[in-house]
Design an enzyme around this catalytic site. Structure first.
Site, PDB file in Angstrom:
ATOM      1  N   CYS A 125       2.394   4.008  -1.670  1.00 21.74           N
ATOM      2  CA  CYS A 125       1.231   4.395  -0.862  1.00 21.74           C
ATOM      3  C   CYS A 125       0.825   5.830  -1.224  1.00 21.74           C
ATOM      4  CB  CYS A 125       1.547   4.220   0.621  1.00 21.74           C
ATOM      5  SG  CYS A 125       0.124   4.317   1.721  1.00 21.74           S
ATOM      6  N   ASP A 183      -4.520  -5.788  -1.143  1.00 18.75           N
ATOM      7  CA  ASP A 183      -4.445  -4.461  -0.524  1.00 18.75           C
ATOM      8  C   ASP A 183      -5.862  -3.960  -0.231  1.00 18.75           C
ATOM      9  OD1 ASP A 183      -4.123  -1.808   0.171  1.00 18.75           O
ATOM     10  OD2 ASP A 183      -2.801  -1.323  -1.507  1.00 18.75           O
ATOM     11  N   HIS A 214      -0.866  -4.464   1.133  1.00 17.70           N
ATOM     12  CA  HIS A 214      -0.443  -3.068   1.125  1.00 17.70           C
ATOM     13  C   HIS A 214       0.924  -2.972   1.809  1.00 17.70           C
ATOM     14  CE1 HIS A 214      -1.087   1.222   0.774  1.00 17.70           C
ATOM     15  NE2 HIS A 214      -0.635   1.366   2.009  1.00 17.70           N
TER      16      HIS A 214
END
Length: 245
Positions: A125, A183, A214
């Site tokens: 991330c 995502d 994600h």
């Protein structure tokens, strides 16, 4: 491989940075990985990821990525309050301060007898972005970047010319870019833009898109995909064994 873990408090230009250290218990000299967390800092899933990588024969450093903005030891929750605080921190910290954090960790490693002299970066991330950013440092020989956010949007604090993707041509090491096709933070078009930017910059990189959401690596919550996570750990280990040994 049995491992041990501890922490050190490193001096940086922007203050003390708590950094967690995972490494093999057996004596020897090992290559290192700087593992950058999500906006939540070192949560239990991040600690387990670091332990997995250390257990494959690496020294793994996990810095508190927003150390200037929180008391030492802060861990944000995977909830709305934690997400709001983490995102505020992300947009408050200039990218150049992440650069000096990386430099402080490289300098720390160079003083350790258990360090072999080769270091890479890895992250998820926000941490995927920071792992990519760390590769601008010539000491970083390889980077594994998992669903890296904000690369395409140029939204993290920095002048246009210092935005991370704009400097991709400076990267000397090898990149492994891994994305989840489901995502919403980095959908199809931005992924294509990042891929083209890396090609135009002449980067050495591998590219993998999987059917995952994600945070599919995070082993808490309903987005976790254990099979994909295992595949990605294996790819990361392969990259670092090749590049750092």
């Amino acid at each position: 491989m049995l491992i041990q873990n501890d922490h050190v408090d490193l001096d940086t230009p922007t203050g003390t940075m708590r950094t967690y250290v995972y490494r093999p218990s057996a004596e020897g000299r090992y290559p290192a990985i700087i593992f950058y967390s999500e906006i939540f800092q070192q949560t239990a899933p991040i600690a387990r990821s670091a332990a997995i990588m250390a257990g494959h024969g690496f020294v793994v450093l996990v810095p508190e990525v927003a150390h200037e903005l929180n008391p030492i030891g802060t861990v944000l929750g995977y909830d709305d309050a934690g997400k709001e605080k983490g995102n505020n921190d992300k947009f408050a910290k200039p990218l150049k301060d992440h650069d000096s954090d990386t430099g402080a960790m490289v300098a720390f490693l160079e003083k350790q007898q258990y360090y072999s002299g080769a270091v890479g970066s890895m992250g998820v991330c926000l941490g995927g972005h920071l792992a990519f950013r760390a590769a601008l440092n010539p000491a970083i020989k390889a980077a594994c970047c998992l669903y890296a956010t904000d690369l395409h949007s140029n939204t993290l604090p920095a002048p246009d010319e210092d935005q991370t993707l704009a400097r991709a041509g400076e990267i000397q090491g090898e990149l492994l870019m891994i994305w989840g096709r489901q995502d919403p933070h980095v959908p199809d078009q931005p992924r294509a833009e990042i891929n083209r930017a890396l090609r135009d910059a002449g980067c050495t990189f591998s590219w993998l898109e999987v059917n995952g959401q994600h945070a599919f690596m995070r082993d808490e919550g309903d987005r976790y995909d254990p099979e994909l996570a295992l595949q990605c750990y294996q790819m990361a280990v392969s990259l670092f064994r090749k590049a750092l040994r």
